[in-house]
Write an enzyme that holds these catalytic residues in place. Structure first.
Site, PDB file in Angstrom:
ATOM      1  N   LEU A   1     -23.590  20.774  31.965  1.00 58.05           N
ATOM      2  CA  LEU A   1     -25.047  20.793  31.791  1.00 58.05           C
ATOM      3  C   LEU A   1     -25.603  19.379  31.633  1.00 58.05           C
ATOM      4  O   LEU A   1     -26.731  19.101  32.053  1.00 58.05           O
ATOM      5  CB  LEU A   1     -25.425  21.687  30.616  1.00 58.05           C
ATOM      6  CG  LEU A   1     -25.040  23.168  30.802  1.00 58.05           C
ATOM      7  CD1 LEU A   1     -25.406  23.975  29.573  1.00 58.05           C
ATOM      8  CD2 LEU A   1     -25.667  23.764  32.041  1.00 58.05           C
TER       9      LEU A   1
ATOM     10  N   VAL B   1     -16.655  21.625  28.031  1.00 55.63           N
ATOM     11  CA  VAL B   1     -16.840  21.707  29.476  1.00 55.63           C
ATOM     12  C   VAL B   1     -18.282  22.091  29.799  1.00 55.63           C
ATOM     13  O   VAL B   1     -18.905  21.513  30.697  1.00 55.63           O
ATOM     14  CB  VAL B   1     -15.831  22.687  30.122  1.00 55.63           C
ATOM     15  CG1 VAL B   1     -16.104  22.846  31.613  1.00 55.63           C
ATOM     16  CG2 VAL B   1     -14.406  22.212  29.896  1.00 55.63           C
ATOM     17  N   CYS B   2     -18.842  23.033  29.054  1.00 55.25           N
ATOM     18  CA  CYS B   2     -20.235  23.444  29.285  1.00 55.25           C
ATOM     19  C   CYS B   2     -21.190  22.281  29.036  1.00 55.25           C
ATOM     20  O   CYS B   2     -22.091  22.022  29.836  1.00 55.25           O
ATOM     21  CB  CYS B   2     -20.599  24.626  28.385  1.00 55.25           C
ATOM     22  SG  CYS B   2     -19.688  26.129  28.759  1.00 55.25           S
ATOM     23  N   ALA B   3     -20.999  21.572  27.931  1.00 57.20           N
ATOM     24  CA  ALA B   3     -21.867  20.428  27.629  1.00 57.20           C
ATOM     25  C   ALA B   3     -21.746  19.373  28.715  1.00 57.20           C
ATOM     26  O   ALA B   3     -22.744  18.768  29.129  1.00 57.20           O
ATOM     27  CB  ALA B   3     -21.514  19.845  26.266  1.00 57.20           C
TER      28      ALA B   3
END
Length: 152
Positions: free
Chosen positions: A50, A45-47
């Site tokens: 971002l 989710v972070c990748a």
């Protein structure tokens, strides 16, 4: 609880993925800031979040706006993550003292030991003008960031 819209953004000094010192105070009077807290590098989710920011970079890094992404990872982890994901904006390390800035913004999850997904749009005067805080598994919508910046 996350800091409120209308309050002064807590100042901070953190090192980025290249070891450079970044101070929020240095941007006051110069740029609006989109401050994006995320749990950990190398998570899906972070990748994804971002990467969306990377793909819309001119909206978030320009003459009026600076994007700063903050996690509780070390600068070394962030350097590799930025290279792997082709992230060209500062990834700031809130590693030590662990979570100090995340706590100041009210987005540190003590049980998990990391920041939740909090985003703050800070105007040139250093005032929080917009925020969104999501739980760890819930990605944020970039459309909200754009609307908040347009309102400045």
């Amino acid at each position: 609880m996350a800091i409120e819209v209308g309050s002064q953004a807590p100042d901070f000094e953190l090192r980025d993925n290249h070891g450079r010192t970044v101070r929020l105070a240095d941007l006051r009077g110069e740029k609006n800031v989109v401050l994006v807290f995320y749990p950990f590098a190398f998570t899906s989710v972070c990748a994804g979040e971002l990467g969306e920011l990377r793909d819309s970079l001119p909206t978030f890094v320009n003459d009026d706006t600076q994007l700063l992404a903050v996690s509780n990872d070390s600068i070394h982890t962030l350097r590799v993550f930025a290279e792997q994901e082709s992230l060209e904006y500062p990834l700031l390390s809130d590693f030590w003292p662990h979570g100090e800035v995340s706590r100041a913004y009210g987005v540190f999850d003590e049980e998990k030991g990391c920041a939740v997904r909090g985003t703050f749009v800070v105007d040139k005067a250093g005032t929080v003008r917009w925020r969104v805080v999501n739980a760890l598994p819930d990605a944020r919508d970039l459309g909200g960031y754009v609307k908040a910046l347009d309102a400045l």
